[in-house]
Design a protein around this motif. Structure first.
Motif, PDB file in Angstrom:
ATOM      1  N   LEU A   1       3.453   2.585   1.324  1.00  0.00           N
ATOM      2  CA  LEU A   1       2.045   2.915   1.089  1.00  0.00           C
ATOM      3  C   LEU A   1       1.126   1.981   1.878  1.00  0.00           C
ATOM      4  O   LEU A   1       0.124   2.420   2.437  1.00  0.00           O
ATOM      5  CB  LEU A   1       1.708   2.842  -0.399  1.00  0.00           C
ATOM      6  CG  LEU A   1       2.127   4.003  -1.271  1.00  0.00           C
ATOM      7  CD1 LEU A   1       1.651   3.782  -2.704  1.00  0.00           C
ATOM      8  CD2 LEU A   1       1.595   5.322  -0.752  1.00  0.00           C
ATOM      9  N   GLU A   2       1.463   0.710   1.892  1.00  0.00           N
ATOM     10  CA  GLU A   2       0.636  -0.250   2.614  1.00  0.00           C
ATOM     11  C   GLU A   2       0.685  -0.016   4.119  1.00  0.00           C
ATOM     12  O   GLU A   2      -0.293  -0.242   4.821  1.00  0.00           O
ATOM     13  CB  GLU A   2       1.057  -1.679   2.274  1.00  0.00           C
ATOM     14  CG  GLU A   2       0.699  -2.088   0.857  1.00  0.00           C
ATOM     15  CD  GLU A   2      -0.785  -1.954   0.532  1.00  0.00           C
ATOM     16  OE1 GLU A   2      -1.643  -2.295   1.387  1.00  0.00           O
ATOM     17  OE2 GLU A   2      -1.098  -1.490  -0.573  1.00  0.00           O
ATOM     18  N   ALA A   3       1.819   0.449   4.618  1.00  0.00           N
ATOM     19  CA  ALA A   3       1.968   0.679   6.061  1.00  0.00           C
ATOM     20  C   ALA A   3       1.303   1.973   6.512  1.00  0.00           C
ATOM     21  O   ALA A   3       1.051   2.151   7.710  1.00  0.00           O
ATOM     22  CB  ALA A   3       3.456   0.713   6.430  1.00  0.00           C
ATOM     23  N   TYR A   4       1.001   2.874   5.563  1.00  0.00           N
ATOM     24  CA  TYR A   4       0.388   4.150   5.927  1.00  0.00           C
ATOM     25  C   TYR A   4      -1.024   3.878   6.438  1.00  0.00           C
ATOM     26  O   TYR A   4      -1.848   3.278   5.734  1.00  0.00           O
ATOM     27  CB  TYR A   4       0.353   5.099   4.730  1.00  0.00           C
ATOM     28  CG  TYR A   4      -0.011   6.507   5.121  1.00  0.00           C
ATOM     29  CD1 TYR A   4       0.972   7.407   5.515  1.00  0.00           C
ATOM     30  CD2 TYR A   4      -1.339   6.940   5.121  1.00  0.00           C
ATOM     31  CE1 TYR A   4       0.654   8.698   5.894  1.00  0.00           C
ATOM     32  CE2 TYR A   4      -1.666   8.230   5.499  1.00  0.00           C
ATOM     33  CZ  TYR A   4      -0.662   9.099   5.883  1.00  0.00           C
ATOM     34  OH  TYR A   4      -0.983  10.373   6.263  1.00  0.00           O
ATOM     35  N   PRO A   5      -1.344   4.317   7.650  1.00  0.00           N
ATOM     36  CA  PRO A   5      -2.664   4.009   8.219  1.00  0.00           C
ATOM     37  C   PRO A   5      -3.785   4.807   7.560  1.00  0.00           C
ATOM     38  O   PRO A   5      -3.679   6.019   7.391  1.00  0.00           O
ATOM     39  CB  PRO A   5      -2.497   4.411   9.693  1.00  0.00           C
ATOM     40  CG  PRO A   5      -1.420   5.449   9.684  1.00  0.00           C
ATOM     41  CD  PRO A   5      -0.503   5.105   8.538  1.00  0.00           C
TER      42      PRO A   5
END
Length: 125
Positions: A66-70
């Motif tokens: 989720l954190e890596a999703y831009p």
């Protein structure tokens, strides 16, 4: 049905809250709903690099994805929503009009411990 058996009902306050949090990209709320050993299996997910099946097995992996999703998370419209005491079943539609069937299993502590989803359409589209 015998007394004590779970009954499926139309609608789900918790399911609606989860989709609403996802749609506003409230990652903290979504992560807070997960058990430590949450398992995710997504068939035909829409990803930058198409895969037929995407799997995660821990809350930490889910949080990292989720954190890596831009930017903002993809938005979904609820088409159908059902629940019983341990399961939420969603039929969603994305902004491209693709349907997504999602089953969410809840553990005894009230946390999400398994998510299984299937998106309509051909693999890789």
């Amino acid at each position: 049905m015998a007394d004590g058996q779970a009954r499926i009902q139309h609608g789900s306050v918790r399911g609606e809250a989860l989709v609403a949090a996802w749609n506003r990209s409230d990652r903290a709320y979504v992560i807070d709903q997960l058990a430590a050993t949450v398992r995710l299996e997504a068939a035909r997910p829409k990803m930058r690099e198409p895969v037929p099946l995407f799997r995660l097995t821990t809350r930490a992996e889910f949080e990292a994805e989720l954190e890596a999703y831009p930017g903002l998370l993809p938005v979904f419209r609820i088409v159908g929503l059902f629940e019983d005491s341990n399961t939420i079943c969603l039929v969603l539609e994305d902004t491209d009009g693709d349907a997504l069937a999602v089953t969410i299993e809840i553990d005894e502590a009230g946390r999400i411990d398994r998510i299984v989803s299937f998106r309509e359409g051909a693999e890789g589209d």
